[in-house]
Each structure stands twice: as C-alpha cells, then as structure tokens.
Design a protein around this motif. Structure first.
Motif, mmCIF file in Angstrom:
data_model
loop_
_atom_site.group_PDB
_atom_site.id
_atom_site.type_symbol
_atom_site.label_atom_id
_atom_site.label_comp_id
_atom_site.label_asym_id
_atom_site.label_seq_id
_atom_site.Cartn_x
_atom_site.Cartn_y
_atom_site.Cartn_z
ATOM 1 N N ASP A 17 -4.925 -67.172 7.834
ATOM 2 C CA ASP A 17 -4.870 -67.554 9.250
ATOM 3 C C ASP A 17 -5.752 -68.760 9.574
ATOM 4 O OD1 ASP A 17 -7.367 -66.430 9.073
ATOM 5 O OD2 ASP A 17 -6.852 -64.615 10.194
ATOM 6 N N LYS A 75 -3.856 -62.244 9.201
ATOM 7 C CA LYS A 75 -2.715 -63.039 9.637
ATOM 8 C C LYS A 75 -2.875 -63.578 11.050
ATOM 9 C CE LYS A 75 0.531 -60.661 6.577
ATOM 10 N NZ LYS A 75 1.800 -59.918 6.481
ATOM 11 N N GLU A 76 -4.030 -63.325 11.656
ATOM 12 C CA GLU A 76 -4.261 -63.777 13.033
ATOM 13 C C GLU A 76 -5.669 -64.324 13.109
ATOM 14 O OE1 GLU A 76 -3.740 -62.086 17.593
ATOM 15 O OE2 GLU A 76 -3.358 -60.820 15.865
ATOM 16 N N ALA A 77 -5.817 -65.594 13.490
ATOM 17 C CA ALA A 77 -7.125 -66.249 13.536
ATOM 18 C C ALA A 77 -8.054 -65.518 14.493
ATOM 19 C CB ALA A 77 -6.969 -67.705 13.960
#
Length: 540
Positions: A389, A402-404
């Motif tokens: 991410d 998968k998500e910053a």
C-alpha cells in the motif's frame, strides 16, 4: 705547500691512469689457470680500507675575530678510512695548520687592538654517514653527500699581541720566546662533505666543517672567565681526494682478477669468495636469477617458496597456506562465484560481487542473510520486504497491507471523525431491558449506523466491550456485560457484518468512567464501547 700540491697532483694522475686501465681491462677479463692461496694481506686489501688527503683554509671564530678582516690560514690533512657498511665510514684524521685573528675594537666600541697567531695539530676520529644512501637506499652514484661528527685532540701554540706595537701580551706553548710543550685540548669536529666519485676507488671531495675546541685559550684571550667550554672554534674548508685500496677487478665483483674463478660475472651480481655467483638458499637457482635468494623454492616460482603448492610464490600469494588459482591470486573460491573465500561473506553459497559473494534470491539488492523477506522483492529501507500500500510500513508489519495507513495504527488508516461521532453516540444510545441482554428497539438506529461504518470500512476490526455500574453482585454484573456485548455482536452479524471482524467481551463494573455514587455517573458506566483495533473510542 708547493711540494704538497705537487704530491697531490701526482697521486691524482696515478688514480686517473688506474681508472683508464681498469676500463680497458674489462675487454680482457680472463680466468687464471694458476691456483692462489688467499693471504692476510689479500683480505686486508679487500676489506674497504683507504686513505685521504685534503688541503684548505682555516678561519677562526672566537673572541679575537672580525667580520671585516677574514684571516684565512692554510691547513693540510691526511687520513685513513674504513667503509663499515653501505651507510657509515670510519675515518682517522691528522691535520696541521695555522690560525690567526685580529680585533681593532670591542662590540662596546672600546679599543681592543688585539692580534693572535697559532699553530695547531689535530688528531681526531669521526664517523661519516652517507646521506643519500640513508634517504634513498644504497646505490652506485657519481655524486655523494656525507655528514660526519667525531672527537679528538688538538695541540696548539699561540701568542696574543698588541695589534699596533706587536708586543706579546699572552702566550701558550712558549717559555718566554722559546718553544715549550703545546697546550692540548679536546676538539669536536662536525661537518659536511660533498664528493664526486670518479670510480669505485677514487673520489674528489669538498670538505666544510666546524671544529669546536673545549677551551678559551686558542686566541690566548679569555673574554669570559666563567665560560670556557667550547668557547673557541674555527671553520675548515678544503678540497682533496680519497682512495680505496684494492686489486684490479675486471668484472667489478670485488674479487681481484687473480683470485676470480668466474671472471666476467654480470655487474652487481652477488658472488662468493671465488668470484662466482652465489646460491645462498641452495635451491639450485643462482642468486642473480633467484627472486628469493634467502629462501629455497622451485624453479617455476623463480626460486621462491610455494607453501600450498599452487604454483604461485608465497610472496605473490594472498593465501599462501591455502591452494588457489592465479585468477584469485592464490586463494580458494569454494562456491566458484569469482570471489575469493577470504573476501566472501558467504563462501559456500554462490553470490554477487556487489554483495561480497552472498546470494540475493529476490534481486532487491539485499543479501539473503540481511533480508527480512528473502523471497519477496522489497526496498532496502524496509530491509527487503514489500510495501503493497506504499505507506512506508512493510507488509510483514502492516495490519492493513492493502490500505495505506499510519505507523501508530500499525499501518491501518486513521478513523474518520464522523465514525468517531457515531461510536460516541453509541455509548449512550444502546439500551437494554433492565437486568437483561435484550436490546431495546430504540437502539436499532444507532446500531445500524455502526453496521454501515463496518461495511464501508472493510479494514476495520471491532472490539465490542460491555460495562455495568456497581449495583448488585459483581459476578452477575460481569456475566450481564458479557451477554450484552455478545447481543450487540449478534445483531451486527444479522445485519451482514462478518463475525470474524468482531470480538465481544464483558468487563462488568471493573472499568468505570464516572463516579458510581451518583445516578448520572452510574448511567455513564452502563455502556457498550466500540473499539477499532488500531484506535480506542472513548468519551472523556
């Protein structure tokens, strides 16, 4: 003095003739058939003895001297010498000459009118150091610079006179007007000599020295009776020559022709007492062809030892005790990666030169042993682990890969302000039947908002924590708070939120947020808290 210079000229002429004769003899360098016995005289003549002659002027530096009038007097010397090694020569000198000086007035301006004249005889010994050999190493040079120092004795007879009337005022070595025993004092000569070597035997010299006398009597005048140590001194400057004894030696190997069994030896080659090239280490290779004449070795390494038998001489072998290849400078390369084991951090694993011989399975520029994720490509700053991410937190450490997100949230995103407000209203908006775990219908709207938050934020994981006030039995309160938390979880599951994303737990009255002594405080303590795993939702 005239006879002296005639003698010097004759000696120099003989020396030059000897040089010419030796040059011609190189063409006729032949071996003698006759056997000779080496005599003590032969040994002495080949032991670097020699003699020197010099002539020049003395200039006195003492109480009765003046810069305006340079009173130069003649001096002559002869000496014997022995070359001790490439750097040091011993010399014994006999010198005889004169000194004089005059002083019209003292430095204070008062009248002096002093004059002296002295005859001196010096016998001294000095050690002479070859400056160029010491600085640059021994070599055959046409020019040489020497520095020397030593000690000896000087005998002198001197008279001090009135400069105007010539009346004798003081004297040493005279009994009235008759000669008496000369005065003898310690002398310390120090100086420099510049030489031009005509050949290995003959050299012309320029000698500049200072001779310091441990006395204040040389000029028969004591300016300071309390300071007579080395109070008088004089400068000697002269030219001359020196000659080293020896026989005719056509190949210049230091062995006279009549004793040389190997005439024609190349110049500069080491030879033994018979004039033949030496083999000091007895390895069958002559010293002139032996790269290591002091250590035995095989012919394929030019006479140098090869301890590990890899056909690379120890002196050129970076690993003289381990067999290796020429490409590796004699060192082994176990994994055949082109990096010698001694420089290879991973000598049993084939690797890259830029990584000091270690493998890099994922080709991310980090050696496997330094790579936290050796099978996954990742940046060096994250120790070789990927960051899907791009939030600067390696996936291996990122709870939301998968998500910053933020490092304080372990890589998960910040909870939105509107979500925080919903969780805040849920603290007081969720109601149950008294003493039961049945949710009142009035609580459904706020719970539906929490359900919506969870569906819109799939990365959220929720902890549902039930709490009670302190009314009643503590154990029953613990059980009731747990049931109510589970009831909330079940409701949200029924609305489509995955059970795996939630955890329900009761804490009873163990974690109050207000004072249980008041009705308001008890009301606040009866609550259900929602806690996202990377941030706790509470109301201050």
């Amino acid at each position: 003095m005239k006879r002296l210079f005639i003698s010097i000229s004759c000696i120099l002429s003989c020396g030059l003739f000897s040089v010419h004769a030796q040059t011609d003899s190189v063409k006729q360098c032949v071996s003698s058939e006759k056997e000779y016995v080496v005599t003590p005289f032969d040994i002495w003549m080949r032991s670097n003895w020699g003699f020197s002659m010099t002539g020049g002027t003395n200039y006195f530096l003492g109480d009765i001297s003046s810069n305006e009038n340079l009173n130069l007097q003649s001096n002559f010397g002869i000496g014997v010498q022995k070359q001790l090694n490439d750097y040091i020569m011993w010399k014994g000198n006999f010198m005889q000459g004169r000194l004089s000086g005059e002083k019209a007035e003292f430095e204070s301006g008062s009248v002096a009118n002093l004059y002296f004249f002295a005859k001196i005889t010096e016998l001294s010994t000095v050690f002479q150091f070859d400056v160029l050999n010491m600085l640059q190493g021994p070599a055959e040079r046409k020019g040489a610079i020497y520095a020397y120092a030593g000690a000896g004795i000087v005998d002198f007879r001197t008279q001090r006179k009135d400069l105007i009337t010539k009346a004798v005022q003081e004297s040493y070595g005279f009994d009235g007007i008759h000669l008496a025993a000369p005065t003898r004092e310690l002398v310390v000569p120090v100086g420099m000599m510049f030489s031009y070597n005509v050949n290995k035997a003959l050299a012309f010299n320029l000698d500049v020295s200072l001779r310091m006398v441990n006395s204040d009597k040389v000029d028969a005048y004591k300016a300071n009776a309390n300071n007579t140590i080395f109070a008088d001194m004089y400068n000697y400057t002269g030219i001359g020559f020196s000659y080293k004894f020896g026989y005719k030696d056509c190949d210049y190997d230091g062995i006279p022709n009549r004793l040389d069994k190997c005439p024609g030896t190349p110049y500069g080659m080491p030879v033994d007492a018979t004039g033949c090239i030496t083999d000091k280490d007895n390895d069958g290779i002559a010293d002139n062809d032996d790269a290591c004449p002091e250590m035995a070795g095989p012919a394929f390494t030019k006479g140098c030892p090869d301890t590990d038998g890899d056909e690379i001489a120890d002196k050129d072998d970076s690993c003289p005790f381990d067999k290796g290849s020429i490409e590796m400078k004699g060192c082994p390369d176990t994994d055949s990666d082109g990096i010698a084991d001694k420089d290879d951090k991973c000598p049993k694993e084939k690797g890259k030169i830029e990584l000091n011989g270690c493998p890099d399975s994922d080709n991310d520029g980090l050696a496997d042993f330094e790579d936290r994720c050796p099978e996954l490509f990742g940046p060096v700053v994250l120790n070789g682990c990927p960051d899907t991410d791009g939030d600067g937190i390696a996936d291996i450490d990122d709870k939301c890969p998968k998500e910053a997100g933020l490092s304080k949230n372990l890589g998960c995103p910040e909870v939105k302000k509107e979500v925080l407000k919903i969780f805040e209203r849920a603290l007081t908006g969720i109601q149950f039947e008294t003493g039961k775990d049945v949710i009142l219908k009035t609580s459904f709207p706020i719970l539906d908002q929490v359900v919506k938050v969870m569906k819109e934020n799939p990365s959220y994981n929720l902890e549902i924590n039930g709490h009670t006030d302190n009314v009643g039995n503590a154990q029953k309160n613990m059980e009731l708070s747990n049931k109510r938390a589970i009831a909330v979880q079940n409701y949200m599951v029924s609305k489509g939120v995955e059970a795996s994303r939630m955890k329900a737990q009761g804490f009873g009255d163990t974690m109050p947020i207000a004072d249980n002594k008041t009705a308001l405080g008890k009301s606040k303590n009866r609550r259900v808290e929602f806690k996202v795993v990377f941030q706790t939702i509470t109301v201050e």
